[in-house]
Design a protein around this motif. Sequence first.
Motif, PDB file in Angstrom:
ATOM      1  N   GLU A  72       0.849  -1.175   0.000  1.00  0.00           N
ATOM      2  CA  GLU A  72       0.000   0.000   0.000  1.00  0.00           C
ATOM      3  C   GLU A  72       0.888   1.228   0.000  1.00  0.00           C
ATOM      4  O   GLU A  72       1.821   1.320   0.786  1.00  0.00           O
ATOM      5  N   VAL A  73       0.584   2.155  -0.914  1.00  0.00           N
ATOM      6  CA  VAL A  73       1.362   3.384  -1.011  1.00  0.00           C
ATOM      7  C   VAL A  73       0.419   4.562  -1.208  1.00  0.00           C
ATOM      8  O   VAL A  73      -0.512   4.492  -2.014  1.00  0.00           O
ATOM      9  N   SER A  74       0.667   5.627  -0.468  1.00  0.00           N
ATOM     10  CA  SER A  74       0.038   6.913  -0.750  1.00  0.00           C
ATOM     11  C   SER A  74       1.157   7.940  -0.789  1.00  0.00           C
ATOM     12  O   SER A  74       2.158   7.809  -0.080  1.00  0.00           O
ATOM     13  N   ILE A  75       0.987   8.952  -1.648  1.00  0.00           N
ATOM     14  CA  ILE A  75       2.083   9.886  -1.863  1.00  0.00           C
ATOM     15  C   ILE A  75       1.569  11.296  -2.110  1.00  0.00           C
ATOM     16  O   ILE A  75       0.509  11.478  -2.711  1.00  0.00           O
ATOM     17  N   ASP A  76       2.327  12.283  -1.617  1.00  0.00           N
ATOM     18  CA  ASP A  76       2.090  13.693  -1.896  1.00  0.00           C
ATOM     19  C   ASP A  76       3.437  14.270  -2.330  1.00  0.00           C
ATOM     20  O   ASP A  76       4.366  14.362  -1.518  1.00  0.00           O
ATOM     21  N   LEU A  77       3.532  14.633  -3.604  1.00  0.00           N
ATOM     22  CA  LEU A  77       4.793  15.143  -4.136  1.00  0.00           C
ATOM     23  C   LEU A  77       5.127  16.533  -3.604  1.00  0.00           C
ATOM     24  O   LEU A  77       6.279  16.943  -3.654  1.00  0.00           O
ATOM     25  N   ASP A  78       4.143  17.255  -3.125  1.00  0.00           N
ATOM     26  CA  ASP A  78       4.353  18.605  -2.612  1.00  0.00           C
ATOM     27  C   ASP A  78       4.371  18.617  -1.091  1.00  0.00           C
ATOM     28  O   ASP A  78       3.808  19.506  -0.454  1.00  0.00           O
ATOM     29  N   LEU A 136       6.034   2.052  -5.745  1.00  0.00           N
ATOM     30  CA  LEU A 136       6.395   3.445  -5.499  1.00  0.00           C
ATOM     31  C   LEU A 136       6.632   4.172  -6.827  1.00  0.00           C
ATOM     32  O   LEU A 136       6.228   5.325  -6.995  1.00  0.00           O
ATOM     33  N   GLY A 137       7.260   3.509  -7.778  1.00  0.00           N
ATOM     34  CA  GLY A 137       7.449   4.102  -9.103  1.00  0.00           C
ATOM     35  C   GLY A 137       6.120   4.415  -9.774  1.00  0.00           C
ATOM     36  O   GLY A 137       5.934   5.496 -10.343  1.00  0.00           O
ATOM     37  N   ARG A 138       5.186   3.476  -9.703  1.00  0.00           N
ATOM     38  CA  ARG A 138       3.842   3.704 -10.268  1.00  0.00           C
ATOM     39  C   ARG A 138       3.138   4.857  -9.578  1.00  0.00           C
ATOM     40  O   ARG A 138       2.425   5.640 -10.205  1.00  0.00           O
ATOM     41  N   ALA A 139       3.307   4.949  -8.258  1.00  0.00           N
ATOM     42  CA  ALA A 139       2.671   6.035  -7.504  1.00  0.00           C
ATOM     43  C   ALA A 139       3.209   7.388  -7.965  1.00  0.00           C
ATOM     44  O   ALA A 139       2.435   8.348  -8.110  1.00  0.00           O
ATOM     45  N   PHE A 140       4.512   7.490  -8.195  1.00  0.00           N
ATOM     46  CA  PHE A 140       5.085   8.735  -8.697  1.00  0.00           C
ATOM     47  C   PHE A 140       4.528   9.052 -10.080  1.00  0.00           C
ATOM     48  O   PHE A 140       4.142  10.192 -10.359  1.00  0.00           O
ATOM     49  N   LYS A 141       4.477   8.055 -10.943  1.00  0.00           N
ATOM     50  CA  LYS A 141       3.959   8.274 -12.296  1.00  0.00           C
ATOM     51  C   LYS A 141       2.522   8.792 -12.240  1.00  0.00           C
ATOM     52  O   LYS A 141       2.160   9.749 -12.930  1.00  0.00           O
ATOM     53  N   GLN A 142       1.711   8.173 -11.418  1.00  0.00           N
ATOM     54  CA  GLN A 142       0.315   8.577 -11.291  1.00  0.00           C
ATOM     55  C   GLN A 142       0.205   9.983 -10.696  1.00  0.00           C
ATOM     56  O   GLN A 142      -0.579  10.815 -11.161  1.00  0.00           O
ATOM     57  N   ALA A 143       0.990  10.265  -9.667  1.00  0.00           N
ATOM     58  CA  ALA A 143       0.932  11.576  -9.009  1.00  0.00           C
ATOM     59  C   ALA A 143       1.387  12.697  -9.947  1.00  0.00           C
ATOM     60  O   ALA A 143       0.883  13.821  -9.862  1.00  0.00           O
ATOM     61  N   LEU A 144       2.303  12.403 -10.858  1.00  0.00           N
ATOM     62  CA  LEU A 144       2.792  13.412 -11.792  1.00  0.00           C
ATOM     63  C   LEU A 144       1.797  13.702 -12.916  1.00  0.00           C
ATOM     64  O   LEU A 144       1.870  14.757 -13.542  1.00  0.00           O
TER      65      LEU A 144
END
Length: 180
Positions: A1-7, A59-67
Amino acid sequence: EVSIDLDGIGECSVQTGIGFLDHMLNLFAKHGLFDFQIKAVGDLEVEEHHLVEDVGLVLGRAFKQALGEKKGINRYGFFLLPMDECLASAAVDLSGRYAFAFNASFDREKVGALPTELVEHFFDSFAQNACMNLHLNLYYGKNTHHKIEALFKAFAKAMRLACEPDLRARASVPSTKGVI
């Protein structure tokens, strides 16, 4: 499970069952100013490979989606990082195309419960699933812990630069093609 906020501000919660990997992901968040939560459960009774790979790819997929469409970001990031006796660099291009180069070697077989051969595999899995170019170089160093930490910190700083807004580009896609 991953959640991410790039900012984010570098706050994270990481639970993989591999202490040294948790440490590296925590400093990746801190130095990249990314907020994320990672909870990973794997077949550690078999070995660490699947869990490390899965964390990298998710985590790579999460970054791609967040971008998203990547409008208004720098796209490129580079960082040269000293870590005690080590010197490492990371260069990234959030191009939508995968390329990976890894130039580092480690003297120890493991740091904590993390096999050092899986460091390269983590970054490769991340780059493939983020659809990015990633070039990591370790120029020199002695302590294996420091070498790996230098790579993760350089990667964090390069990703931070690449993900940050380009104020002059405003909401345009950083490509002459109009799409990444």
